[in-house]
Design a protein around this motif. Structure first.
Motif, PDB file in Angstrom:
ATOM      1  N   LYS A 208       0.833  -1.204   0.000  1.00  0.00           N
ATOM      2  CA  LYS A 208       0.000   0.000   0.000  1.00  0.00           C
ATOM      3  C   LYS A 208       0.868   1.255   0.000  1.00  0.00           C
ATOM      4  CE  LYS A 208      -3.742  -2.239   2.609  1.00  0.00           C
ATOM      5  NZ  LYS A 208      -4.566  -2.183   3.844  1.00  0.00           N
ATOM      6  N   VAL A 209       0.528   2.193  -0.869  1.00  0.00           N
ATOM      7  CA  VAL A 209       1.279   3.448  -0.976  1.00  0.00           C
ATOM      8  C   VAL A 209       1.305   4.177   0.360  1.00  0.00           C
ATOM      9  CG1 VAL A 209       1.338   5.728  -2.058  1.00  0.00           C
ATOM     10  CG2 VAL A 209       0.738   3.722  -3.427  1.00  0.00           C
ATOM     11  N   GLU A 210       0.144   4.260   1.004  1.00  0.00           N
ATOM     12  CA  GLU A 210       0.053   5.018   2.252  1.00  0.00           C
ATOM     13  C   GLU A 210       0.958   4.434   3.325  1.00  0.00           C
ATOM     14  OE1 GLU A 210      -3.547   5.253  -0.224  1.00  0.00           O
ATOM     15  OE2 GLU A 210      -2.478   3.576   0.701  1.00  0.00           O
ATOM     16  N   THR A 211       0.985   3.106   3.404  1.00  0.00           N
ATOM     17  CA  THR A 211       1.803   2.442   4.422  1.00  0.00           C
ATOM     18  C   THR A 211       3.285   2.669   4.167  1.00  0.00           C
ATOM     19  OG1 THR A 211       0.106   0.723   4.607  1.00  0.00           O
ATOM     20  CG2 THR A 211       2.242   0.251   5.583  1.00  0.00           C
ATOM     21  N   ALA A 212       3.683   2.546   2.903  1.00  0.00           N
ATOM     22  CA  ALA A 212       5.085   2.759   2.546  1.00  0.00           C
ATOM     23  C   ALA A 212       5.518   4.191   2.849  1.00  0.00           C
ATOM     24  CB  ALA A 212       5.310   2.429   1.077  1.00  0.00           C
TER      25      ALA A 212
ATOM     26  N   GLY B 287      12.848   8.433   7.767  1.00  0.00           N
ATOM     27  CA  GLY B 287      13.816   9.175   6.977  1.00  0.00           C
ATOM     28  C   GLY B 287      14.264   8.537   5.688  1.00  0.00           C
ATOM     29  N   ALA B 288      13.483   7.591   5.140  1.00  0.00           N
ATOM     30  CA  ALA B 288      13.826   6.992   3.849  1.00  0.00           C
ATOM     31  C   ALA B 288      13.284   7.867   2.722  1.00  0.00           C
ATOM     32  CB  ALA B 288      13.249   5.592   3.738  1.00  0.00           C
ATOM     33  N   SER B 289      13.986   7.860   1.595  1.00  0.00           N
ATOM     34  CA  SER B 289      13.620   8.747   0.486  1.00  0.00           C
ATOM     35  C   SER B 289      12.765   8.075  -0.577  1.00  0.00           C
ATOM     36  CB  SER B 289      14.891   9.290  -0.181  1.00  0.00           C
ATOM     37  OG  SER B 289      15.708   9.965   0.751  1.00  0.00           O
ATOM     38  N   ASN B 290      12.795   6.744  -0.622  1.00  0.00           N
ATOM     39  CA  ASN B 290      12.184   6.037  -1.738  1.00  0.00           C
ATOM     40  C   ASN B 290      11.144   5.031  -1.271  1.00  0.00           C
ATOM     41  OD1 ASN B 290      14.344   7.091  -3.687  1.00  0.00           O
ATOM     42  ND2 ASN B 290      15.580   5.973  -2.166  1.00  0.00           N
ATOM     43  N   THR B 291       9.991   5.029  -1.930  1.00  0.00           N
ATOM     44  CA  THR B 291       8.936   4.073  -1.595  1.00  0.00           C
ATOM     45  C   THR B 291       8.493   3.346  -2.863  1.00  0.00           C
ATOM     46  OG1 THR B 291       7.184   5.729  -1.899  1.00  0.00           O
ATOM     47  CG2 THR B 291       8.104   5.472   0.322  1.00  0.00           C
ATOM     48  N   TYR B 292       8.069   2.089  -2.663  1.00  0.00           N
ATOM     49  CA  TYR B 292       7.672   1.242  -3.792  1.00  0.00           C
ATOM     50  C   TYR B 292       6.465   0.397  -3.406  1.00  0.00           C
ATOM     51  CZ  TYR B 292      12.503   2.286  -5.155  1.00  0.00           C
ATOM     52  OH  TYR B 292      13.676   2.928  -5.463  1.00  0.00           O
ATOM     53  N   THR B 293       5.618   0.132  -4.405  1.00  0.00           N
ATOM     54  CA  THR B 293       4.525  -0.826  -4.230  1.00  0.00           C
ATOM     55  C   THR B 293       4.614  -1.930  -5.275  1.00  0.00           C
ATOM     56  OG1 THR B 293       3.079   0.547  -5.614  1.00  0.00           O
ATOM     57  CG2 THR B 293       2.961   0.884  -3.224  1.00  0.00           C
TER      58      THR B 293
END
Length: 333
Positions: A35-39, A47-53
């Motif tokens: 889920k985008v929201e969870t990531a 403090g992470a810069s990158n999220t993926y689904t």
């Protein structure tokens, strides 16, 4: 610096991220969640810069070189394979894989990618307190047996009682007490004593078909080791390694926050109570030493040793399940 990505946003992932953020060797950069929201929430908090689904996009990214996998047990194998195939170092939360077939296939794949490393996150054996047990055992005249206990009531068991099937209590997701708290006790035994000659498992099955608690017997040539673990009850029972007239007492076979030695005259000496604020720091340090020192012979010796331990623990876990006729969904018996 090790650039870290994670799969999973639960409490144990949070604990691992907090552990590596105390160390200069790591940079936490990337999060995968369905889920985008969870990531985004987890990334923002830490403090992470990158999220993926999308897993394919996640693993093909250059934003990290090492992945920590803390998804449901049944997903570990496929995700770890994708990581290796994409040149990522893999840290898999225990139990790494569900059975020996998966372990053997993964080891073959790992051998074809010598540039990357694989670690099973069995934090208990990396602690200074565990090493104090090893050191004391080496001084004892003999070992006559052991008993390891790790029991903690799981809030997820409330859902089982309510007629639900949470992942950790599901055959579909390779759940159960043995595959969770039991792994710590198996790691204790196999690390200290090696592979047993025979095993037997006596589980208490719950409504979902998995084991909510159980007792495992590991038979060695000169003694027997008993493992007790539960996710449906609490226990403050200590664990012991029996010598002849002396013994080692461990407050908790999973957490191992205090270790004491009782000599033949009844004198008690605390030999291990060096506890980090975060119990995952010591394993993270060990993993970083191996990754950062590929030419160091001692580090690579330890790496091979930990990898073999993972193979051996996987074998014992599988054999215990076979003895109790516990078969996961989509798994050949």
């Amino acid at each position: 610096m090790i650039k870290l990505g994670v799969i999973g946003t639960n409490w144990i992932t949070q604990q691992f991220v907090e552990a590596v953020q105390t160390l200069k060797e790591y940079d936490f950069t990337s999060v995968y969640s369905r889920k985008v929201e969870t990531a985004e929430e987890f990334a923002s908090k830490n403090g992470a810069s990158n999220t993926y689904t999308d897993l394919k996009e996640f693993f093909s990214s250059d934003n990290f070189d090492t992945v920590y996998i803390a998804s449901p047990n049944s997903l570990h194998f496929d995700q770890a394979k994708q990581a290796i195939e994409n040149g990522k170092n893999v840290i898999v939360e225990k139990p790494a894989f569900a059975n020996q077939k998966q372990m053997a296939e993964f080891q073959t794949l790992l051998a074809s990618h010598p540039e990357v490393k694989f670690f099973e996150a069995a934090r208990n054996i990396h602690t200074a307190n565990f090493h104090s047990i090893e050191d004391q055992m080496a001084k004892m005249a003999g070992i006559s047996g052991a008993e390891f206990t790790y029991s903690k009531y799981s809030s997820r068991y409330d859902k089982v009682l309510a007629g639900e099937e949470p992942n950790v209590f599901s055959l579909k997701f390779a759940g159960g007490a043995l595959q969770d708290l039991g792994v710590y006790t198996v790691y204790d035994a196999v690390t200290l004593f090696g592979l047993p000659e025979e095993v037997a498992y006596f589980p208490k099955l719950v409504a979902t078909g998995v084991d909510g608690k159980g007792t495992a017997i590991l038979k060695y040539s000169k003694f027997v080791v008993t493992l007790n673990f539960s996710k449906m009850s609490n226990s403050q029972m200590t664990s012991e390694i029996a010598g002849l007239k002396d013994f080692i007492e461990i407050d908790d076979a999973g957490e191992i926050t205090e270790v004491s030695y009782h000599d033949a005259d009844g004198n008690r000496q605390v030999i291990g109570n060096s506890n980090k604020e975060n119990p995952m720091i010591e394993e993270a340090i060990d993993f970083a030493k191996v990754i950062d020192n590929p030419e160091d012979s001692e580090m690579q010796r330890l790496y091979k040793y930990w990898n073999q331990l993972s193979i051996n623990v996987n074998k014992v876990l599988f054999n215990l399940r076979q003895d109790a006729n516990i078969v996961f969904v989509d798994e050949e018996k």
